[in-house]
Design a protein around this motif. Structure first.
Motif, PDB file in Angstrom:
ATOM      1  N   ALA A   1       0.839  -1.204   0.000  1.00  0.00           N
ATOM      2  CA  ALA A   1       0.000   0.000   0.000  1.00  0.00           C
ATOM      3  C   ALA A   1       0.873   1.253   0.000  1.00  0.00           C
ATOM      4  O   ALA A   1       0.570   2.236  -0.697  1.00  0.00           O
TER       5      ALA A   1
ATOM      6  N   ALA B   1      -7.197   1.383  -2.425  1.00  0.00           N
ATOM      7  CA  ALA B   1      -8.054   0.209  -2.243  1.00  0.00           C
ATOM      8  C   ALA B   1      -8.580  -0.269  -3.598  1.00  0.00           C
ATOM      9  O   ALA B   1      -8.613  -1.471  -3.888  1.00  0.00           O
TER      10      ALA B   1
ATOM     11  N   LEU C   1      -5.784  -1.979  -5.605  1.00  0.00           N
ATOM     12  CA  LEU C   1      -5.431  -3.257  -4.979  1.00  0.00           C
ATOM     13  C   LEU C   1      -6.489  -4.292  -5.324  1.00  0.00           C
ATOM     14  O   LEU C   1      -6.174  -5.456  -5.626  1.00  0.00           O
TER      15      LEU C   1
ATOM     16  N   ALA D   1      -1.960  -5.855   1.154  1.00  0.00           N
ATOM     17  CA  ALA D   1      -1.686  -4.419   1.300  1.00  0.00           C
ATOM     18  C   ALA D   1      -0.563  -4.143   2.278  1.00  0.00           C
ATOM     19  O   ALA D   1       0.247  -3.239   2.080  1.00  0.00           O
TER      20      ALA D   1
END
Ligand SMILES: Nc1ncnc2c1ncn2[C@@H]1O[C@H](COP(=O)(O)OP(=O)(O)OP(=O)(O)O)[C@@H](O)[C@H]1O
Ligand SMILES: Nc1ncnc2c1ncn2[C@@H]1O[C@H](COP(=O)(O)OP(=O)(O)OP(=O)(O)O)[C@@H](O)[C@H]1O
Ligand SMILES: [Mg+2]
Ligand SMILES: [Mg+2]
Lengths: 267, 319, 273, 267, 273
Positions: C106, C128, C131, C140
């Motif tokens: 992340a 988000a 991902l 993440a």
């Protein structure tokens, strides 16, 4: 097996023997114990004269006296202040110059040239100059250590910056990251491992230079203690002092190890 | 309020007048608040004055001192030790091996090695002075700079050098214990002004009255020193005076402090070399020393003794 | 379909095009790496760059993305047509992933968003989102060293998608991966391109990748790098499957095109890595 | 360009600026010239006192005197003998121990432990012991230098052996090469680059230790000359001596560079 | 064709076989890398070992060649049938070439002959012979750094041939090369195997390589590595061509066999390189 050979087949021979020396912490500690035991034996039997090399027991007792008399703390606190002060000054200056040299063309060649010319000068040769420049008090001791620490820190820092994977910097540029972000988020953390490993070198240089620094009119300090013991040929105290220095070195390297593990957990 | 002064000194008997002046309150009498800082070697004492870390110092003359004095604004205002024919000064020692091989007198030194502490040190000068007066070339002796007195003693004891010159309180016990042989005395090659009392040009310019006060107190210390430690009978033998015990006690606080009185007192007495009355400086000899060092290239040719000697506080020693 | 014909083509449509590579020449000191490269890239088009080792593919891609100044020529781009929320129109995906090892998955994506005036919430939403698109949601918090090569390159893709690029520039994105992971990711790339209608320039040595992903394949020749041919593949990408005879034919055609040069590159002495 | 923008297209912006400092030999030499010129200016105008820092001209004239008086050669030849002798002893011993530690499990842990314990000890602290052990003649000077050279050589050598690509050793084993052939044909040449780069470190350590070595009973030698100049506060001669040491270091590193190029032509 | 059936097979023929991998198990400290691997390799047969990353292919190959001691089990080999002049029956070709950079091409080949009692003339004859076979004659005096990856691997092959091996053990010999060089060398490998009738164990991730070269493909599964299936390909190697439908079918079959494991390997966290 015999049946295999009868049938004309044999087991493939294992041939990758040797060339794989393994570390063995037990052997490492064992070797210390053996060397110290032999040394004590040599001293006790008179094979090693007390003048040539004091026995481990004599060294231990000198160390013990140093501890219980409270002198150790006086020497140690004086030396630690010098080490810490000198190291901080040299490191901060070295990091600053190292980053400049690592990042800017205008600083690169002059910086590298100056550092390569001045780094190899034995600091002990410059003591008389340091005394003139900084006097005989603490400043010249700080200066000696700082000077010794400065050059390897510069070299390491710009080496670290140089070694930051170019592809990461290109990546930053390809995402249009501003210069300062690239420095802060890519170059700084990327150079950190090299810089930290440079701290190990510079801290051991600082400890070595402690003796030179405390040649200049120091009443207290581990270096001064060792020098005085050497002058008086009190070899047991001399070795006790050297042992204290070595332990100091071990402590510093342990601390740096913790720092490493904390800052470089991502590795 | 009392004027603060900082005195740089070595923990040697040669600085005894300072300790006496401090302990007997002569500095306080002059309204001076004196603090004595100790150094491990002679050179830093001079640097401390040059760098204004200290106001006054007493130490031996060396090539380094003269260079520093000329470049660094030091002013020699009085005398420290002096070699005098009437008192034991530094001795010339031969190692046992060299002695047995025939080094029994000073004129046999050529072809032998001699330990000195450093190039351009007072030991170096003494060898040169002796060579001059005994009539041989200094180059015929092999100098071994060993950095420290303990190294010199060790080298002589183990026969790694043939000879050395050393202060009396070390020379006498060494000879007595059979570790070497005294083959001559430096006092036989006088005059030799061993060291001086000095301050910075800045102090003379800015605090002339303080310098004068300091000098008065120091001279009182010298007088006590002479009365207690240099008193001789008609035969020229050292004798005890009324004040000897008191002065020994004072000096013992600073010198050999870690030893008990029984062993320390004889060492102090042995080490108590001659100091001229009122600490008068042999200016001519200092000039001669500078010249010798200049001839050897140890002191820059531009150095002029007149530029760093100031006899306005204490008159020079008459010829 | 030679480069000549193509040059004619785009001269007519000119600035309706997203990207226009205009007379690019480049020399490194002595080495002339590229000469007179000229072609256009349509919106939504995937262009593969192929050619033997050292023919200048990476050089050209760097020039297109503004990471290298060409000796002469220019790359033009139509501004108005960048997607909504685009932070970096020309975005690279690297062969060696170029992930910061001291940042989590992340964090590596966040890196390229932090210098833009996005709120924290929007930044996190974007992270988000990408991902999820690359099936990395569970990873993440992982550090790059914990990931397989395939996962690392998915992070590279996610990072690129996070800035909503107009054009993806990919330099051999699969060549550091093992053959099986390569097959897996190739399928994902195809799906991504089909789903997003992304424009991309895709450098590869692997003709199989080229014929699976590209609408047009630009083949370069060596020393100096010039365009040898531009080969169009008309089958829609979502209809292409591994081992499909048409694709095999295209692949063989491309191989015939560059085979001799590949042999020459291989045989060359004093190879520059 | 304007036409392009009108048409809604613009040139792709170049964004990979900076972060690529380039070496510039001219700037390197230039910086020396500038520093020396400024230094001379400072000295001439009296801004830098002669005691604090002799002027470049004074240093040059001290150097010149040293050359024409022939003293330079006397000092240099004494020092070179010590450097060479001490370095050879330390290097041969270090290579031997380094190879043992690098190749055999029994030597590994004890060797590494001993070296890490003894390496950081400041050699200058041990001078009094060296004097007792080896006297004040040449042997103690050789010993000081050899001691300083030994430890880094051990560390480098076993590091070099460790770094010989394992796959090359496996290759040798897979072809059933005998142990001695593997050592001679794979490990030795494979460790050579590291060993040679270790020579650079150990030679500069030897030069630094020259001063410590010549503290004791040396009448001639560059180190002794520097010490004497320091004692006499003849800073021009001191700096001249330091310059000679630096030039010596440059020569050694040039020679090692030639050796490198000759032995490692395959790189 | 499962491994069970195969085990039955070789139990019957037993020692007529060149190589017999007999109940191999291996664990590294905690990790169980291989369990109960059992199969035989016929003379002149090319066996490919495939499987996802970390399934133990390299471990198994090291055990077969005697570079790693298995925890249990053994590898048996029929001695009588080694070729004339064979100096090293089980000979490796390495992924990273393993050439000594300080020796020339000829020197690297000479290296493995020098410790055998061959005359200088014979040694040089052998070197010349293998250089000719691998088209390296012009490069005898070149150093590895001057060569492209493909040339380096040809030197690796030449070196292996110089000892006249009974069995070639190859660990991903093409995976360090770019895709085009890989195609070139794949063809050369096929020609070599056909010409010499060599026995070989060929580890690869690349199913395309496996179906081009192997008579039998052994697929391993992960953790612990066990034999999932042994897949025979009956087409003679010299009749196989790139993109041939039968080969594509075999390749797809193999992919179906290991696909799930490849995905799992890829998704694994705390990946060990
Ligand atoms: N920084 C550089 N300096 C000098 N020459 C370079 C540089 N980068 C590349 N070259 C040369 O330019 C030519 C083209 O290089 P480039 O990397 O673009 O080729 P490529 O097609 O990407 O090759 P590969 O397929 O091996 O990745 C090569 O001959 C190379 O040697
Ligand atoms: N020296 C070692 N020490 C500990 N574990 C190891 C070692 N070498 C390999 N392993 C582990 O053993 C397993 C098998 O490794 P191996 O290298 O044989 O797999 P592989 O099939 O060759 O993988 P790849 O396709 O990535 O080459 C892996 O899980 C690996 O992590
Ligand atoms: Mg490229
Ligand atoms: Mg493997």
């Amino acid at each position: 097996m015999s049946r295999d050979i009868e049938a004309g087949a044999s087991r493939v021979r294992f041939r990758a023997t040797g060339f794989n020396p393994r570390a063995n912490p037990l052997a490492a500690w064992g070797s210390f114990v053996v060397v110290i035991a032999l040394w004590q034996l040599g001293s006790s039997t008179g094979f090693i004269s007390e003048l040539a090399m004091p026995s481990p027991v004599a060294v231990a007792s000198a160390l013990w006296k140093l501890i219980i008399s409270g002198d150790l703390w006086r020497h140690l606190s004086a030396s630690l202040q010098r080490l810490f002060g000198g190291w901080i000054i040299g490191t901060v200056a070295g990091l600053a110059v190292g980053f400049l040299v690592g990042m800017f063309s205008w600083a690169r060649s002059p910086g590298v040239a100056m550092v390569s010319a001045l780094f190899p000068i034995p600091k002990i040769a410059l003591l008389p100059l340091f005394i003139i420049w900084f006097g005989i008090g603490e400043p010249s001791k700080f200066a000696t250590i700082a000077f010794g620490v400065f050059f390897p820190t510069v070299i390491n820092t710009f080496g670290g910056v140089d070694n930051v994977a170019r592809n990461l910097i290109r990546m930053g540029q390809s995402f249009d990251m501003p210069m300062m972000s690239i420095v802060r988020k890519i170059i700084l953390p990327g150079a950190l491992p090299t810089i930290l490993s440079g701290f190990r070198i510079s801290s051991s240089i600082a400890i070595i230079l402690l003796i030179a620094a405390e040649m200049i009119g120091a009443q207290y300090g581990i270096g001064a203690f060792i020098l005085a013991a050497g002058n008086l040929y009190q070899t047991d105290q001399l070795i006790a002092g050297v042992v204290v220095l070595s332990l100091l070195g071990l402590c510093v390297s342990w601390l740096l190890g913790r720092l490493d593990r904390w800052l470089l957990a991502w590795r | 309020a009392a004027e603060k002064i900082n005195i740089a000194s070595l923990a040697f008997v040669s600085s005894a007048p300072l300790f006496i002046a401090q302990e007997k309150g002569y500095f306080a009498d002059e309204d001076l608040d004196a603090e004595i800082t100790f150094f491990q070697a002679a050179q830093p004492v001079a640097v401390a004055i040059a760098s204004n870390d200290a106001d006054f110092g007493v130490t031996a003359f060396t090539g380094g001192f003269f260079n520093l004095a000329a470049k660094g604004g030091l002013r020699v205002i009085g005398a420290q030790l002096h070699e005098d024919a009437g008192y034991d000064g530094s001795a010339i020692l031969a190692s046992n091996a060299a002695f047995e091989a025939g080094l029994t007198s000073v004129d046999q030194l050529p072809g032998h090695s001699i330990a000195i502490s450093q190039v351009g040190s007072s030991f170096h000068y003494m060898v040169g002075n002796i060579a001059d007066k005994a009539g041989f070339e200094i180059d015929s002796i092999e100098m071994k700079p060993l950095q420290s007195v303990p190294n010199m003693i060790g080298a002589l004891k183990s026969g790694q050098v043939d000879s050395m010159i050393i202060v009396p309180h070390i020379a006498k016990p060494l000879a007595a214990s059979g570790a070497g042989h005294i083959i001559g005395w430096v006092k036989d090659y006088v005059p030799y002004q061993v060291g001086g009392l000095f301050t910075s040009q800045r102090n003379i310019d800015e605090r002339r009255d303080v310098v004068a006060k300091f000098v008065r107190a120091y001279q009182k210390g010298v007088a006590d020193y002479r009365a207690a430690l240099l008193m001789t009978d008609e035969a020229g033998k050292l004798i005890e005076s009324d004040s000897t015990a008191e002065i020994l006690e004072i000096v013992h606080k600073y010198v050999y402090a870690e030893e008990d009185a029984k062993t320390a007192y004889p060492k102090i007495r042995n080490g108590a070399m001659f100091i001229t009355e009122e600490a008068r400086l042999n200016v001519a000899d200092v000039a001669a020393q500078v010249k010798w060092y200049q001839a050897g290239g140890f002191v820059d040719a531009s150095v002029d003794p007149a530029s760093f000697i100031d006899t306005s506080f204490i008159p020079a020693l008459a010829e | 379909m030679g480069s000549g014909g193509f040059v004619c083509d785009f001269k007519v449509m000119d600035f309706a095009m997203r990207l226009h590579i205009n007379g690019i020449c480049h020399s490194y000191d002595q080495v002339e790496a590229l000469r007179d490269i000229e072609f256009g890239i349509e919106p939504g088009e995937i262009v593969a760059l192929i050619g033997p080792s050292g023919c200048g593919k990476s050089t050209l891609l760097s020039i297109i993305g503004g990471l290298l100044k060409p000796t002469s020529g220019k790359v033009l781009m139509c501004d108005q047509a960048t997607p909504d929320g685009c932070l970096n129109p020309l975005t690279y995906v690297f062969q060696d992933f170029a992930l910061l090892p001291w940042r989590t998955v992340a964090g590596n994506i966040s890196l390229v968003l932090e210098d833009h005036p996005l709120g924290k919430a929007e930044r996190e939403a974007r992270i988000a989102e990408v991902l999820a698109q690359t099936n990395l949601a569970d990873f993440a918090g992982a550090y790059p060293k914990q990931l397989s090569g395939g996962m690392k390159q998915r992070v590279g893709i996610a990072r690129a998608l996070a800035v909503r690029p107009a054009v993806l520039l990919m330099d051999e994105p699969l060549s550091a991966l093992d053959a099986q992971t390569r097959i897996l990711l190739l399928d994902e790339f195809a799906a991504l391109f089909v789903r997003t209608g992304m424009t991309a320039v895709y450098v590869t040595h692997n003709l199989n990748e080229a014929v699976r992903l590209a609408h047009r394949v630009v083949a370069l020749r060596r020393r100096p790098g010039t365009i040898k041919a531009i080969h169009s593949i008309d089958i829609p990408i979502d209809q292409r499957v591994e081992g499909m005879p048409e694709l095999v034919a295209h692949q063989n055609a491309l191989w015939d095109l560059i085979r001799d040069e590949a042999i020459a590159a291989d045989k060359e002495l004093d190879h520059v890595a």
